[in-house]
Design an enzyme around this catalytic site. Structure first.
Site, PDB file in Angstrom:
ATOM      1  N   CYS A   1      14.790  28.418  53.685  1.00  0.00           N
ATOM      2  CA  CYS A   1      15.279  28.093  52.123  1.00  0.00           C
ATOM      3  C   CYS A   1      14.330  28.218  51.274  1.00  0.00           C
ATOM      4  CB  CYS A   1      16.232  27.335  52.348  1.00  0.00           C
ATOM      5  SG  CYS A   1      15.827  25.316  52.814  1.00  0.00           S
TER       6      CYS A   1
ATOM      7  N   CYS B   1      -4.988  40.218  33.209  1.00  0.00           N
ATOM      8  CA  CYS B   1      -4.793  40.701  32.191  1.00  0.00           C
ATOM      9  C   CYS B   1      -3.934  40.462  30.571  1.00  0.00           C
ATOM     10  CB  CYS B   1      -3.702  41.668  32.961  1.00  0.00           C
ATOM     11  SG  CYS B   1      -1.738  40.836  32.767  1.00  0.00           S
TER      12      CYS B   1
ATOM     13  N   ASP C   1       2.406  55.270  21.988  1.00  0.00           N
ATOM     14  CA  ASP C   1       0.509  56.365  20.855  1.00  0.00           C
ATOM     15  C   ASP C   1       0.503  57.674  21.140  1.00  0.00           C
ATOM     16  OD1 ASP C   1      -2.198  55.990  19.830  1.00  0.00           O
ATOM     17  OD2 ASP C   1      -2.860  56.792  22.489  1.00  0.00           O
TER      18      ASP C   1
ATOM     19  N   ASP D   1      -2.422  55.481  27.154  1.00  0.00           N
ATOM     20  CA  ASP D   1      -3.117  56.127  27.838  1.00  0.00           C
ATOM     21  C   ASP D   1      -5.063  54.810  27.664  1.00  0.00           C
ATOM     22  OD1 ASP D   1      -3.761  57.816  26.940  1.00  0.00           O
ATOM     23  OD2 ASP D   1      -3.373  59.361  27.516  1.00  0.00           O
TER      24      ASP D   1
ATOM     25  N   CYS E   1      -1.307  38.170  30.944  1.00  0.00           N
ATOM     26  CA  CYS E   1      -2.196  36.192  31.337  1.00  0.00           C
ATOM     27  C   CYS E   1      -2.739  35.839  30.054  1.00  0.00           C
ATOM     28  CB  CYS E   1      -3.170  36.448  31.967  1.00  0.00           C
ATOM     29  SG  CYS E   1      -2.220  37.449  33.511  1.00  0.00           S
TER      30      CYS E   1
ATOM     31  N   CYS F   1      12.236  24.947  51.642  1.00  0.00           N
ATOM     32  CA  CYS F   1      10.540  25.539  52.223  1.00  0.00           C
ATOM     33  C   CYS F   1       9.871  25.937  51.980  1.00  0.00           C
ATOM     34  CB  CYS F   1      10.985  26.200  54.096  1.00  0.00           C
ATOM     35  SG  CYS F   1      12.523  25.585  54.836  1.00  0.00           S
TER      36      CYS F   1
ATOM     37  N   ASP G   1      -5.595  51.749  23.389  1.00  0.00           N
ATOM     38  CA  ASP G   1      -4.751  50.937  23.530  1.00  0.00           C
ATOM     39  C   ASP G   1      -4.618  49.716  24.303  1.00  0.00           C
ATOM     40  OD1 ASP G   1      -3.345  53.540  22.107  1.00  0.00           O
ATOM     41  OD2 ASP G   1      -3.157  53.835  24.082  1.00  0.00           O
TER      42      ASP G   1
END
EC number: 7.2.2.8
Length: 833
Positions: free
Chosen positions: A109, A14, A522, A719, A17, A112, A723
């Site tokens: 834990c 996305c 928006d 939306d 990222c 691990c 955008d």
């Protein structure tokens, strides 16, 4: 000397990222510029390729050196920011970026988790691995095979099983959870059944001291305790041994060392009492049994609580019916859900649960979509409307044609997003991970150091105090609480959000959302219904209203703008004239020729640019704009002809939702392409604090940047496709459920219902989840930072008391139970209206 290095990227899904990788690269002093998309990065500077690849890996993604390729002209003309926001394939993962799901066993834990994660990430083809201690699962992205992943986990000393789909995962996870709880329960019962009587008997009569008279009895008790340690606590010792072979240490290492040392010391005293002074002949068999019993009891209660935390996702899995009624030429027949294919015709009647996504072809029905969208009011659906898998027909009967089945349905996408989010880690959890990685070795070192101090400087009998101190420090330390603190809160918070129709992409989104101070909306389709209507028509220079509407509608036939639909809808079924020479004038309007007239339709700037006098219109333009309507101006043959006032009404709950957000302390900003007068009128009606008007679609991301440059933490709520860059630029992108796939895939948070109340719910749940996470982490840190020094004997000089190893074992078990129970409070969280 500067150079440009081209890298191929893995694991980016996305716009956020992309933003994270770009920021990581540009923070390096030897990088001048980083141009990043979801698949590649072009980095200019003096850094080496290896250094850049390592930086990207530290950010949580994969990278390899690639050879530069010439871009096609069509692609190079698209802004890189827009490209970054659009993933390759929206509904499902790409073939090169498959995800594998593993069910893990043997983890106890956070140490691990670190071990398993490193093992998975070392497998060729793995781009990202997320290990979840709370659910005992791993989500692995990349092209590695399931067999290679399982082998890597087993080589690290743990168990793993590849799970192909959520149904099988759920069945195996439930089977494993039930079996694990039963095993912990009987192990706790066996250990406590031995430990409690021995402890009570020793406290009442024998004082746990070995003498010539009771030596044989204590020897028998010691052998019984050994049997308990083998059968009820064998998993501690096996896991500790595996960890030792792999060069690591875990919670099992601490338990094995503590109970093992206590038993070995007691047996040595039992067999060779003459080697120990009289006051040092104290036995600790009951401590070994009690510690194993209490920790097993804690594990059982923890496993039960973990099951409760996953109930939100299990509810989603329960939404799909096992069969569907398919309509064929031979009539109706019930078929297994797996046999339903796109294009099949299916029937739904009252009480049915929708099996797959599709479009209604006949009939009407009221559908309950609450579990999918969080919207409690049933929705009326008719011919042409979409239905989604998992929703329930409350009343009516319809035929619908399947459009998406199996893993391609909206419900499957929701489940996939929820599971990925529950497996993710926020930045706040990284501190706990770093501490957990060195926690056990540090605790062992503290235990040895404390024991040495007591041996050389403590009171007589030194050997007894040394043993008690070492055992208590080893037992009380709890990396399990640290390891569970973050994932338990994430699982509960993400699951609860899903129940309110809020889908969270990853845990970082929750953390960022909890720190926001500015919300940017928006206007069209977000604050408003996205269905503009012509509310008034004013004509000038002798033009009739019907003629003006007919010519305006004729021009708008070639436009995809929302205002065009409003004008066409107003014109109705009237036959419209043919338009020649149609042109779209970006940011201004449209032009063309019809019935021998030159036509212009758009905003005032268009008419001014074409030197059309608008003096007669000025008063009406101002009046309509001040009422929140958008004036659309028509000019015929160079003269002002008509003003069409188009208004997009606010959503029914927008004002209440914005007031709720305002009361929560957020600054509200509206972003729109409307003129300032219209925008301010709508903002005043809605209760918006700040208006950014006249923004073209490709300027939205820049507007977000300007707000961020002022030091604000910004969320963008939108939306539409245009955008997407702004959603990616914002600290948190929030997409409305009725929006485009591009917007939804770019956003960090997706609202499944068409309501701004969802924004308020999402932010409230984010704040509650982060608060819960901090409580868990703080509790785990405080417990260990106080418990370990107390166990080491820090209170002895002041009070003359030491912590009993049995009490330490109970405290350790209680700390994990407390963390899990606190996280489960999120499952009952209700955002304040």
């Amino acid at each position: 000397m500067s150079q440009t290095i081209d890298l191929t990227l893995d694991g980016l899904s996305c716009g956020h990222c992309v933003k994270r990788v770009k920021e990581s690269l540009e923070q390096r002093p030897d990088v001048e510029l980083a141009d990043v998309t979801v698949t590649e990065a072009h980095v200019t500077g003096t850094a080496s390729a290896d250094a850049l690849i390592e930086t990207i890996k530290q950010a949580g993604y994969g990278a390899t050196l690639s050879h530069p390729k010439a871009k096609p002209l069509t692609e190079s003309s698209i802004p890189s920011e827009a490209l970054a926001a659009v993933p390759h394939e929206l509904p499902v993962a790409t073939a090169d970026e498959e995800s594998q799901q593993l069910l893990l066993s043997g983890m106890s834990c956070a140490s691990c988790v670190t071990r398993v994660q490193h093992a998975l990430q070392s497998v060729p083809g793995v781009t990202q691995a997320r290990v979840n201690l709370a659910e005992r699962t791993a989500l692995v992205m990349g092209s590695a095979s399931a067999a290679d992943l399982v082998q890597a986990v087993e080589k690290a000393g743990y168990g793993a099983e590849a799970i192909e789909d959520d149904i099988k995962r759920r069945e195996r996870q439930q089977e494993t959870a039930i079996a694990t709880m039963k095993r912990f329960r009987w192990q706790a019962i066996v250990a406590l059944a031995v430990g409690i009587p021995v402890m009570v008997w020793g406290m009442i009569g024998d004082n746990m001291m070995v003498t010539d008279d009771n030596r044989s009895l204590w020897l028998a008790i010691g052998l019984i305790t050994l049997a308990v340690m083998v059968f009820a606590g064998g998993h501690f010792y096996r896991n500790a041994w595996k960890s030792l072979l792999n060069g690591t240490a875990t919670m099992d290492t601490l338990v094995a060392l503590g109970t093992g040392v206590a038993w070995l010391y007691s047996m040595s005293v039992n067999l060779w009492p003459q080697w120990f002074p009289m006051e040092a002949r104290h036995l600790y068999y009951e401590a070994s049994a009690m510690i194993i019993g209490l920790i097993n009891l804690g594990h059982m209660l923890e496993a039960r609580a973990r099951q409760r935390s996953s109930k939100a996702l299990e509810k989603l899995l329960d939404l799909t019916p096992p069969t569907a009624r398919v309509v064929t030429e031979d009539g109706e027949k019930s078929v297994p859900l797996a046999d339903v294919q796109p294009g099949m015709l299916l029937r739904l009647t009252t009480g049915d649960r929708v099996p797959v996504d599709g479009e209604i072809t006949q009939g009407e029905a009221w559908l309950d979509e609450a579990m999918l969208t969080g919207e409690p009011i049933p929705q009326q659906k008719g011919e042409g409307d979409s239905v989604h898998a998992g929703t329930v027909v409350q009343d009516g009967s319809v035929l619908f044609r399947a459009s998406a089945v199996g893993s391609h349905t909206t419900l499957s996408r929701i489940i996939r997003m929820v599971r990925q989010a529950q497996s993710s880690k926020p930045e706040i959890g990284q501190l706990a991970d770093k501490i957990s990685a060195v926690f056990v070795p540090v605790v062992v070192a503290i235990a040895l150091f404390s024991a040495a101090i007591w041996y050389f400087f403590g009171p007589a009998p030194q050997i007894v105090y040394t043993l008690v101190i070492a055992t208590t420090v080893l037992i009380i330390a709890c990396p399990c609480a640290l390891g569970l603190a973050t994932p338990m809160s994430i699982i509960s918070g993400v699951g609860r959000a899903a129940e309110f129709g809020v889908l969270v992409r990853d845990a970082d989104a929750l953390q960022r959302a909890s720190t926001l101070d500015t919300l940017v909306f928006d206007k069209t389709g977000t604050l408003t219904e996205g269905k503009p209507q012509v509310v008034a028509i004013k004509t000038f220079n002798g033009v009739e209203e019907a003629q003006a509407l007919r010519l305006a509608a004729a021009l708008e036939q070639g436009s995809s703008h929302p205002l065009a639909h409003a004008i066409l809808e107003k014109a109705g079924d009237d036959k419209l004239p043919q338009v020649n020479g149609f042109r779209t004038l970006r940011g201004l309007g449209v032009s063309g020729e019809a019935e021998g007239h030159q036509l212009l339709l758009g905003n005032q700037a268009l008419l001014n640019e074409q030197h059309v006098a608008t003096d007669d219109m000025t008063a009406e333009i101002t009046a309509q704009a001040s009422q929140g309507s958008t004036p659309v101006l028509l000019a015929i043959d160079g003269k002002a002809a008509a003003l069409l006032a188009v208004r997009d009404p606010l959503r029914s709950d927008s004002i209440a939702a914005l007031e709720r957000l305002h009361n929560a302390g957020y600054r509200l900003v509206m972003l729109t392409g409307d003129n300032p007068t219209t925008a301010n009128a709508i903002a005043k009606e809605a209760g918006i604090d700040e208006v950014i008007a006249g923004v073209l679609p490709d300027g939205k991301a820049d507007a977000i940047k300007r707000l961020q440059s002022q030091g604000r933490q910004v969320a963008m709520v939108g939306d539409g496709i245009n955008d997407a860059p702004a959603l990616a630029q914002a600290d948190v992108g929030i997409a409305m459920g009725g929006g485009s796939d591009v917007a939804i895939e770019t956003a960090a948070i997706t609202l499944m219902r068409h309501s701004l109340m969802g924004v308020a719910d999402a932010l409230a749940i984010s704040r509650a989840t982060l608060r819960n996470m901090k409580q868990n982490l703080l509790g785990a840190f405080i417990y260990n930072s106080i418990g370990i020094p107390v166990a080491a004997g820090i209170l002895w000089p002041f009070t003359g008391t030491l912590l009993n190893p049995v009490v330490a074992g109970a405290a350790m078990a209680l700390s994990s139970i407390t963390v899990v129970s606190n996280a489960n409070r999120l499952l009952r969280f209700k955002p304040k209206a």
